[in-house]
Enzyme design. Sequence first.
Site, mmCIF file in Angstrom:
data_model
loop_
_atom_site.group_PDB
_atom_site.id
_atom_site.type_symbol
_atom_site.label_atom_id
_atom_site.label_comp_id
_atom_site.label_asym_id
_atom_site.label_seq_id
_atom_site.Cartn_x
_atom_site.Cartn_y
_atom_site.Cartn_z
ATOM 1 N N GLN A 1 0.813 -1.216 0.000
ATOM 2 C CA GLN A 1 0.000 0.000 0.000
ATOM 3 C C GLN A 1 0.849 1.271 0.000
ATOM 4 O OE1 GLN A 1 -2.541 -0.531 3.429
ATOM 5 N NE2 GLN A 1 -3.682 -2.205 2.481
ATOM 6 N N HIS B 1 -1.101 -0.076 5.610
ATOM 7 C CA HIS B 1 -1.736 0.923 6.482
ATOM 8 C C HIS B 1 -0.884 2.169 6.696
ATOM 9 C CE1 HIS B 1 -4.912 -1.967 8.412
ATOM 10 N NE2 HIS B 1 -4.798 -2.122 7.085
ATOM 11 N N GLU C 1 -15.433 3.103 9.504
ATOM 12 C CA GLU C 1 -15.989 4.154 10.351
ATOM 13 C C GLU C 1 -16.034 5.474 9.604
ATOM 14 O OE1 GLU C 1 -13.981 2.533 14.548
ATOM 15 O OE2 GLU C 1 -13.617 4.576 13.852
ATOM 16 N N TYR D 1 -10.248 7.687 19.239
ATOM 17 C CA TYR D 1 -11.204 6.988 18.374
ATOM 18 C C TYR D 1 -11.134 5.468 18.485
ATOM 19 C CZ TYR D 1 -12.654 11.485 16.920
ATOM 20 O OH TYR D 1 -13.173 12.743 16.963
#
Length: 204
Positions: free
Chosen positions: A27, A91, A187, A197
């Site tokens: 990624q 990520h 989310e 969070y």
Amino acid sequence: GYMQIHDINGALVKKITGFPNVEAGGQGGMLDVALDPNFTNNKTIYWSFSEKYEGGNLMAVAKGQLNVAAGTIDQPRVIFRATPALRSSLHFGSRLIFNKDGHLFVATGERSVLEVRKQAQWLHSGLGKIFKITKEGKPAPGNPFISQTGTIPEIYAYGIRNAQSLDIHPVTGELWEAEFGPRGGDELNIIKPGKNYGWPVITY
């Protein structure tokens, strides 16, 4: 890593080179780009990318001047790094958006390493965070942890898994974030300064 400028019909206008080296794979790569609020005059752009760093890699933010005629970025320099560096290709997160005050919000992921993802809860780690920085990569005035010892003063919010979208509500000015969650646990968050969070303590 490079960028391309296309016209309104999709035709290639110019390939832009001269960026710092990118640690591409998985990624990782060139991640996001944002124009300086005064871009019309200063031609400055900001971009995030995966950078090889101290035995691993991380999400970095850089700035430079767009020279369309030459097809290059002039005076590129890294202004912020989400440390620590890790050996991971996942990520990186990374979205960039300016607010009305000219400060830059930067989102990063927690790098999807099982034993490391808990660092999204640590205020001395740059993983899994929303940052708010100046155009020079310094903590934005008024950041919630700016005067708290043992923390990264650029942190605006934490407990983020992998932020993949940021936007500012055009009426309220609120910062909205879309987060890539596990097994459909995505989310949509309204990001408030200093708020936790939840990841990885809370999910789904």
